[in-house]
Design a protein around this motif. Structure first.
Motif, PDB file in Angstrom:
ATOM      1  N   ILE A  37       0.836  -1.205   0.000  1.00 34.32           N
ATOM      2  CA  ILE A  37       0.000   0.000   0.000  1.00 34.32           C
ATOM      3  C   ILE A  37       0.866   1.248   0.000  1.00 34.32           C
ATOM      4  O   ILE A  37       0.489   2.288  -0.558  1.00 34.32           O
ATOM      5  N   ALA A  38       2.055   1.157   0.597  1.00 31.22           N
ATOM      6  CA  ALA A  38       2.957   2.318   0.624  1.00 31.22           C
ATOM      7  C   ALA A  38       3.349   2.753  -0.777  1.00 31.22           C
ATOM      8  O   ALA A  38       3.713   3.922  -0.995  1.00 31.22           O
ATOM      9  N   ARG A  39       3.288   1.839  -1.753  1.00 32.34           N
ATOM     10  CA  ARG A  39       3.603   2.202  -3.137  1.00 32.34           C
ATOM     11  C   ARG A  39       2.652   3.270  -3.673  1.00 32.34           C
ATOM     12  O   ARG A  39       2.992   4.014  -4.601  1.00 32.34           O
ATOM     13  N   LEU A  40       1.455   3.349  -3.111  1.00 34.42           N
ATOM     14  CA  LEU A  40       0.456   4.297  -3.596  1.00 34.42           C
ATOM     15  C   LEU A  40       0.770   5.732  -3.158  1.00 34.42           C
ATOM     16  O   LEU A  40       0.199   6.684  -3.716  1.00 34.42           O
ATOM     17  N   LYS A  41       1.621   5.886  -2.140  1.00 31.94           N
ATOM     18  CA  LYS A  41       2.025   7.211  -1.628  1.00 31.94           C
ATOM     19  C   LYS A  41       0.801   8.055  -1.259  1.00 31.94           C
ATOM     20  O   LYS A  41       0.672   9.221  -1.650  1.00 31.94           O
ATOM     21  N   LEU A  42      -0.090   7.445  -0.484  1.00 38.15           N
ATOM     22  CA  LEU A  42      -1.324   8.124  -0.092  1.00 38.15           C
ATOM     23  C   LEU A  42      -1.232   8.776   1.283  1.00 38.15           C
ATOM     24  O   LEU A  42      -2.181   9.415   1.733  1.00 38.15           O
ATOM     25  N   ASP A  43      -0.116   8.585   1.973  1.00 39.80           N
ATOM     26  CA  ASP A  43       0.073   9.169   3.302  1.00 39.80           C
ATOM     27  C   ASP A  43      -1.029   8.713   4.264  1.00 39.80           C
ATOM     28  O   ASP A  43      -1.727   9.528   4.873  1.00 39.80           O
ATOM     29  N   VAL A  44      -1.166   7.405   4.377  1.00 39.54           N
ATOM     30  CA  VAL A  44      -2.140   6.822   5.293  1.00 39.54           C
ATOM     31  C   VAL A  44      -1.429   5.875   6.245  1.00 39.54           C
ATOM     32  O   VAL A  44      -0.317   5.408   5.984  1.00 39.54           O
ATOM     33  N   VAL A  45      -2.097   5.594   7.344  1.00 41.98           N
ATOM     34  CA  VAL A  45      -1.608   4.620   8.314  1.00 41.98           C
ATOM     35  C   VAL A  45      -2.616   3.479   8.382  1.00 41.98           C
ATOM     36  O   VAL A  45      -3.823   3.707   8.531  1.00 41.98           O
ATOM     37  N   LEU A  46      -2.137   2.244   8.262  1.00 44.76           N
ATOM     38  CA  LEU A  46      -3.004   1.070   8.342  1.00 44.76           C
ATOM     39  C   LEU A  46      -2.931   0.497   9.749  1.00 44.76           C
ATOM     40  O   LEU A  46      -1.841   0.333  10.305  1.00 44.76           O
ATOM     41  N   GLU A  47      -4.098   0.193  10.312  1.00 43.16           N
ATOM     42  CA  GLU A  47      -4.144  -0.328  11.680  1.00 43.16           C
ATOM     43  C   GLU A  47      -5.019  -1.583  11.742  1.00 43.16           C
ATOM     44  O   GLU A  47      -6.243  -1.479  11.767  1.00 43.16           O
ATOM     45  N   PRO A  48      -4.401  -2.765  11.785  1.00 40.58           N
ATOM     46  CA  PRO A  48      -5.189  -3.972  12.047  1.00 40.58           C
ATOM     47  C   PRO A  48      -5.390  -4.120  13.551  1.00 40.58           C
ATOM     48  O   PRO A  48      -4.453  -3.902  14.335  1.00 40.58           O
ATOM     49  N   GLN A  49      -6.602  -4.433  13.960  1.00 45.27           N
ATOM     50  CA  GLN A  49      -6.889  -4.568  15.383  1.00 45.27           C
ATOM     51  C   GLN A  49      -7.591  -5.893  15.646  1.00 45.27           C
ATOM     52  O   GLN A  49      -8.574  -6.212  14.970  1.00 45.27           O
ATOM     53  N   LYS A  50      -7.086  -6.633  16.602  1.00 43.74           N
ATOM     54  CA  LYS A  50      -7.804  -7.818  17.046  1.00 43.74           C
ATOM     55  C   LYS A  50      -8.953  -7.374  17.948  1.00 43.74           C
ATOM     56  O   LYS A  50      -8.796  -6.480  18.795  1.00 43.74           O
ATOM     57  N   THR A  51     -10.109  -7.966  17.765  1.00 39.81           N
ATOM     58  CA  THR A  51     -11.291  -7.593  18.536  1.00 39.81           C
ATOM     59  C   THR A  51     -12.129  -8.832  18.795  1.00 39.81           C
ATOM     60  O   THR A  51     -11.849  -9.917  18.259  1.00 39.81           O
ATOM     61  N   VAL A  52     -13.142  -8.690  19.615  1.00 39.76           N
ATOM     62  CA  VAL A  52     -14.083  -9.771  19.895  1.00 39.76           C
ATOM     63  C   VAL A  52     -15.485  -9.236  19.634  1.00 39.76           C
ATOM     64  O   VAL A  52     -15.887  -8.216  20.204  1.00 39.76           O
ATOM     65  N   VAL A  53     -16.224  -9.896  18.739  1.00 34.52           N
ATOM     66  CA  VAL A  53     -17.575  -9.490  18.381  1.00 34.52           C
ATOM     67  C   VAL A  53     -18.535 -10.602  18.780  1.00 34.52           C
ATOM     68  O   VAL A  53     -18.460 -11.709  18.247  1.00 34.52           O
ATOM     69  N   ASN A  54     -19.405 -10.306  19.740  1.00 30.61           N
ATOM     70  CA  ASN A  54     -20.359 -11.312  20.235  1.00 30.61           C
ATOM     71  C   ASN A  54     -19.655 -12.607  20.622  1.00 30.61           C
ATOM     72  O   ASN A  54     -20.132 -13.707  20.321  1.00 30.61           O
ATOM     73  N   GLY A  55     -18.496 -12.463  21.228  1.00 33.56           N
ATOM     74  CA  GLY A  55     -17.761 -13.634  21.690  1.00 33.56           C
ATOM     75  C   GLY A  55     -16.894 -14.295  20.645  1.00 33.56           C
ATOM     76  O   GLY A  55     -16.239 -15.305  20.937  1.00 33.56           O
ATOM     77  N   ILE A  56     -16.851 -13.739  19.422  1.00 32.39           N
ATOM     78  CA  ILE A  56     -16.071 -14.330  18.336  1.00 32.39           C
ATOM     79  C   ILE A  56     -14.828 -13.479  18.095  1.00 32.39           C
ATOM     80  O   ILE A  56     -14.922 -12.271  17.862  1.00 32.39           O
ATOM     81  N   SER A  57     -13.668 -14.091  18.145  1.00 27.48           N
ATOM     82  CA  SER A  57     -12.422 -13.383  17.856  1.00 27.48           C
ATOM     83  C   SER A  57     -12.375 -13.007  16.378  1.00 27.48           C
ATOM     84  O   SER A  57     -12.625 -13.842  15.503  1.00 27.48           O
TER      85      SER A  57
END
Length: 400
Positions: A40-60
């Motif tokens: 994605i850095a190749r696109l030079k869009l000046d963004v930050v990517l953030e993957p987050q682990k979460t739990v939704v209704n008890g499901i990881s």
């Protein structure tokens, strides 16, 4: 070095699909985040990517967030095409991205009654949409996915506020993109399928329906940005699978039927000719029946693809005494097949070759072709079939 086996990805869209949910599901399946971030850095869009682990209704699950560090310009379709063309080195990923953005542009242009060159994308042109679509194609290639199958998509109720005002769900562009996609109604009053999600499905999915016969390999859950009020987890479940019978292809067709008991039988020949020459008709047949007044009649059944429903129905009503037709949707499993050209004593002859689930091949010359050869050369029809089958076997043995 061994090449990884290509895989099939099944999208279980019980709660819909969005671009960020798709990427999040791929990350949850094991997509390398650093590799994605570098691409994605190749696109030079000046963004930050953030993957987050979460739990939704008890499901990881995994959530995928794109943070825009600057005030990005609103881009037109051609701006996006130029950006991708100049900065994406992989032609497969580039072509996939352009295909998806073209679908988005065409849907918006249709809604606003303008051309794709003049369309303002609004939310669709936002930077996170660009990242989501590029991430989708990068992720599929990295996970060596060569086929995507999807469940039906939910069609919610309620309203949504977008750039042009308040509109019913699905949003107008989403509704346009869902034309031709199997859907099911739900009472959920929340956007479940975004325009980006619908465009990704339209671009990628080979077949729709339930999970095919397969061996699941791994499962990933991509979380949406909002929670559902009805208690259903807002997740996209992506399943990597190995299909058990790769030669059997899933297909959706429609049967159009009409009951006829007061039509001149001579008209059937003309009707059959008209239907057979319609490219959307797969097959047709008539079944003798006894009607409600104990009169003998016929049940006309025409198998066709969904986009031909109205054309076939109008033809039947115009050419018969029927005042209406019945329509039913069906699923079928069909073997892979192709037509080869075989050199024979009578010239080049087309022969249909089917690959059975056990890998064996079945040959079948077309009857009309064989009958013409038999008549022209005064040869018994069975001899023509035997010769062409033998020649087809030899052809395939030398062209593997």
């Amino acid at each position: 070095m061994n090449t990884p086996l290509a895989k099939t990805l099944y999208l279980d869209c019980f709660s819909g699909i969005a671009g960020d949910m798709f990427t999040a599901a791929l990350l949850d399946l094991g997509l390398d985040f650093q590799g994605l971030s570098d691409y994605i850095a190749r696109l030079k869009l000046d963004v930050v990517l953030e993957p987050q682990k979460t739990v939704v209704n008890g499901i990881s699950a995994t959530r995928f967030i794109v943070v825009d560090k600057t005030n990005q310009p609103m881009r037109h379709y051609q701006n996006i095409v130029d950006l991708l063309s100049n900065r994406l080195p992989d032609p497969d990923i580039l072509n996939g991205c352009i295909k998806t953005f073209s679908l988005l542009a065409e849907a918006e242009a249709h809604i606003h009654n303008t051309s794709i060159d003049k369309i303002h994308f609004h939310e669709i042109g936002a930077v996170d949409t660009i990242v989501d679509i590029v991430s989708t194609y990068y992720g599929l290639k990295s996970l060596n996915v060569n086929k995507v199958v999807s469940s039906s998509l939910p069609w919610p109720r309620g309203m949504i506020t977008i750039s042009h005002g308040v509109y019913p769900l699905p949003a107008p562009a989403t509704a346009r993109l869902l034309c031709g996609v199997p859907c099911f109604g739900t009472n959920c009053e929340m956007e479940l399928v975004t325009p980006t999600g619908a465009a990704i499905v339209r671009s990628l999915v080979d077949n729709y329906g339930p999970l095919p016969r397969c061996t699941p390999i791994s499962i990933g859950y991509g979380a949406g940005s909002m929670s559902r009020a009805d208690g259903i987890p807002n997740l996209l479940r992506a399943v990597l699978i190995e299909e058990e019978s790769p030669q059997l292809n899933h297909d959706s067709i429609v049967t159009v039927e009409a009951l006829l008991d007061d039509m001149n039988p001579e008209f059937f020949s003309n009707l059959y000719d008209l239907l057979i020459h319609n490219k959307g008709v797969i097959d047709l047949f008539t079944t003798p029946v006894f009607m409600k007044k104990n009169r003998p009649g016929f049940l006309l059944s025409v198998l066709c693809y969904e986009e031909k429903i109205h054309e076939v129905s109008e033809l039947i009503i115009e050419q018969t005494t029927s005042l209406g037709v019945r329509i039913s949707s069906q699923e079928r499993l069909i073997v892979s097949r192709e037509t080869i050209s075989v050199s024979s004593p009578w010239g080049a002859v087309p022969v249909k070759v089917a690959v059975l689930p056990n890998g064996q091949q079945r040959f079948k010359p077309e009857y009309d072709v064989c009958a013409n050869i038999a008549r022209q050369h005064n040869i018994p029809l069975p001899n023509v079939y035997l010769t062409l089958n033998h020649l087809a076997y030899e052809y395939l043995a030398t062209h593997k």
